[in-house]
Design a protein around this motif. Structure first.
Motif, mmCIF file in Angstrom:
data_model
loop_
_atom_site.group_PDB
_atom_site.id
_atom_site.type_symbol
_atom_site.label_atom_id
_atom_site.label_comp_id
_atom_site.label_asym_id
_atom_site.label_seq_id
_atom_site.Cartn_x
_atom_site.Cartn_y
_atom_site.Cartn_z
ATOM 1 N N SER A 55 55.947 8.946 89.340
ATOM 2 C CA SER A 55 56.196 8.156 88.133
ATOM 3 C C SER A 55 56.358 6.693 88.512
ATOM 4 O O SER A 55 56.888 6.372 89.577
ATOM 5 C CB SER A 55 57.460 8.646 87.408
ATOM 6 O OG SER A 55 57.309 9.996 87.030
ATOM 7 N N CYS A 56 55.896 5.817 87.623
ATOM 8 C CA CYS A 56 56.056 4.376 87.831
ATOM 9 C C CYS A 56 57.481 3.986 87.467
ATOM 10 O O CYS A 56 57.977 4.350 86.399
ATOM 11 C CB CYS A 56 55.048 3.605 86.976
ATOM 12 S SG CYS A 56 55.234 1.805 87.090
ATOM 13 N N GLU A 92 44.984 7.911 90.633
ATOM 14 C CA GLU A 92 45.739 6.658 90.677
ATOM 15 C C GLU A 92 46.655 6.636 91.907
ATOM 16 O O GLU A 92 47.177 7.679 92.306
ATOM 17 C CB GLU A 92 46.585 6.488 89.415
ATOM 18 C CG GLU A 92 45.786 6.122 88.202
ATOM 19 C CD GLU A 92 46.689 5.753 87.044
ATOM 20 O OE1 GLU A 92 46.759 4.556 86.708
ATOM 21 O OE2 GLU A 92 47.338 6.648 86.491
ATOM 22 N N HIS A 93 46.869 5.488 92.446
ATOM 23 C CA HIS A 93 47.733 5.311 93.616
ATOM 24 C C HIS A 93 48.829 4.312 93.259
ATOM 25 O O HIS A 93 48.573 3.308 92.588
ATOM 26 C CB HIS A 93 46.932 4.810 94.825
ATOM 27 C CG HIS A 93 45.850 5.754 95.277
ATOM 28 N ND1 HIS A 93 46.110 6.897 96.010
ATOM 29 C CD2 HIS A 93 44.503 5.729 95.059
ATOM 30 C CE1 HIS A 93 44.973 7.520 96.250
ATOM 31 N NE2 HIS A 93 43.972 6.834 95.681
ATOM 32 N N ALA A 94 50.034 4.599 93.750
ATOM 33 C CA ALA A 94 51.188 3.728 93.466
ATOM 34 C C ALA A 94 51.427 2.783 94.633
ATOM 35 O O ALA A 94 51.308 3.174 95.798
ATOM 36 C CB ALA A 94 52.436 4.564 93.216
ATOM 37 N N ARG A 145 55.765 5.921 83.205
ATOM 38 C CA ARG A 145 54.752 6.949 82.982
ATOM 39 C C ARG A 145 54.388 7.639 84.287
ATOM 40 O O ARG A 145 54.558 7.093 85.374
ATOM 41 C CB ARG A 145 53.495 6.343 82.344
ATOM 42 C CG ARG A 145 52.649 5.474 83.288
ATOM 43 C CD ARG A 145 51.416 4.940 82.577
ATOM 44 N NE ARG A 145 50.568 4.159 83.479
ATOM 45 C CZ ARG A 145 49.593 4.699 84.219
ATOM 46 N NH1 ARG A 145 49.349 5.990 84.155
ATOM 47 N NH2 ARG A 145 48.862 3.931 85.017
ATOM 48 N N THR A 146 53.878 8.847 84.171
ATOM 49 C CA THR A 146 53.430 9.630 85.323
ATOM 50 C C THR A 146 51.989 9.250 85.658
ATOM 51 O O THR A 146 51.133 9.186 84.768
ATOM 52 C CB THR A 146 53.531 11.126 85.026
ATOM 53 O OG1 THR A 146 54.881 11.418 84.663
ATOM 54 C CG2 THR A 146 53.167 11.942 86.253
ATOM 55 N N LEU A 147 51.721 8.983 86.943
ATOM 56 C CA LEU A 147 50.399 8.549 87.354
ATOM 57 C C LEU A 147 49.397 9.691 87.214
ATOM 58 O O LEU A 147 49.720 10.865 87.454
ATOM 59 C CB LEU A 147 50.418 8.070 88.807
ATOM 60 C CG LEU A 147 50.742 6.576 89.005
ATOM 61 C CD1 LEU A 147 52.162 6.270 88.564
ATOM 62 C CD2 LEU A 147 50.543 6.167 90.455
ATOM 63 N N ASN A 159 58.165 2.843 93.274
ATOM 64 C CA ASN A 159 56.747 3.106 93.052
ATOM 65 C C ASN A 159 56.307 2.353 91.802
ATOM 66 O O ASN A 159 56.919 2.458 90.745
ATOM 67 C CB ASN A 159 56.502 4.608 92.880
ATOM 68 C CG ASN A 159 56.808 5.374 94.152
ATOM 69 O OD1 ASN A 159 56.540 4.888 95.248
ATOM 70 N ND2 ASN A 159 57.374 6.563 94.035
ATOM 71 N N THR A 201 55.406 4.098 78.023
ATOM 72 C CA THR A 201 54.535 5.049 78.708
ATOM 73 C C THR A 201 53.289 5.333 77.874
ATOM 74 O O THR A 201 52.161 5.371 78.399
ATOM 75 C CB THR A 201 55.294 6.351 78.976
ATOM 76 O OG1 THR A 201 56.462 6.057 79.750
ATOM 77 C CG2 THR A 201 54.439 7.337 79.732
ATOM 78 N N CYS A 234 52.792 1.367 89.418
ATOM 79 C CA CYS A 234 51.382 1.641 89.153
ATOM 80 C C CYS A 234 50.600 0.333 89.170
ATOM 81 O O CYS A 234 51.167 -0.770 89.200
ATOM 82 C CB CYS A 234 51.234 2.367 87.812
ATOM 83 S SG CYS A 234 51.714 1.354 86.391
ATOM 84 N N GLU A 235 49.253 0.468 89.111
ATOM 85 C CA GLU A 235 48.403 -0.716 89.189
ATOM 86 C C GLU A 235 48.565 -1.620 87.971
ATOM 87 O O GLU A 235 48.334 -2.814 88.051
ATOM 88 C CB GLU A 235 46.942 -0.282 89.310
ATOM 89 C CG GLU A 235 46.656 0.523 90.597
ATOM 90 C CD GLU A 235 45.209 0.980 90.666
ATOM 91 O OE1 GLU A 235 44.482 0.721 89.677
ATOM 92 O OE2 GLU A 235 44.819 1.574 91.683
#
Length: 264
Positions: free
Chosen positions: A14-15, A26-28, A20-22, A39, A181, A41-42
């Motif tokens: 999660s970000c 997706e990579h954190a 939100r859950t990736l 973590n 999210t 997100c992009e």
């Protein structure tokens, strides 16, 4: 024909900014905040940088190492610096008043003490009185701790009408952090379909489902305990995992992720 369920072993990440859950693929990015790893997100890397978070791997510790090398030296030089610092601390430290009065040194044992001069005609023997320092005052008594005042618990009445339950659940959802999210996923996958449905078994529970072609989220609101807030109870990757009732949209989400019921 029975549909097949495909499960993945990918860990759920999660970000820590939008919550939100990736999605799969997706990579954190890892940031540091107050000594803890976060973590991101992009979509939220720029926001994390504006909040003062530092990307992991950019911390430079060279000044600390160079300072440690400059402080090193020969054993004789370090002892000299230590002694000079102790001397300076002794000179700067003021003397401590212990409350004991010091008197002049007494005469030697072979020198007799001269008796005090008495008035003419007074033949009484002289009396020597020792001077004693006054005893320190006792510390003030601590006040008794005040009793904690308990706040009264407010109990909310649960609406009996289904439309009123949906409307109140939507208000609580829009006031929570979960719309961020929904808005973050909508920027990548488009607008979701939203279903707001009261529970058929529990009268105070209302479920809110937001779904796309690649994922879905289900939230629950307890109208009998609004202080508990909105919680994420389930999520998945296939729309076929949802019940038929949760695939009949009756609401929509705007660009900010806030939900609005569809009338008519």
């Amino acid at each position: 024909m029975t549909p097949k369920q495909i499960a993945t072993n990918q860990a759920m990440v999660s970000c820590d900014v939008c919550g939100r859950t990736l999605l799969r693929g997706e990579h954190a990015d890892v940031f540091l905040n107050s000594g803890q790893r976060r973590n991101v997100c992009e979509l939220c890397t720029q926001r994390a940088a504006l909040e003062g978070w530092i990307r992991e791997g950019l911390v430079d510790d060279m000044p600390v190492r160079q300072r440690g090398r400059r402080e090193r030296g020969s054993l004789f030089a370090r002892l000299s610096r230590r002694r000079s610092r102790e001397t300076e601390e002794e000179e700067e430290t003021p003397p401590v008043d212990t409350g004991i009065r010091r008197h002049a040194p007494r005469a030697a044992a072979d020198e007799p003490l001269e008796p005090p001069v008495l008035p003419y005609g007074d033949e009484r023997e002289p009396t020597y009185v020792a001077e004693v320092a006054p005893a320190p005052a006792p510390p003030p008594a601590r006040p008794a701790p005040a009793e904690r005042v308990r706040e009264p618990r407010h109990v909310h009445a649960v609406p009996t009408n289904a439309d009123m339950k949906r409307a109140r659940a939507v208000e609580l959802f829009n006031a929570s952090p979960h719309p961020r999210t929904v808005a973050g996923v909508a920027r990548s996958l488009g607008a979701p379909f939203v279903v707001v449905r009261p529970s058929a078994t529990e009268g105070s529970i209302v479920s809110i489902t937001a779904g796309w072609e690649l994922c879905w989220y289900r939230y629950e609101v307890d109208l009998a305990d609004e202080a508990a807030g909105v919680r994420l109870c389930e999520q998945g990757d296939e729309i076929s995992q949802l019940d038929e009732a949760d695939q009949q949209p009756n609401a929509a989400a705007d660009a900010r992720g806030e939900i609005h019921l569809v009338t008519g």
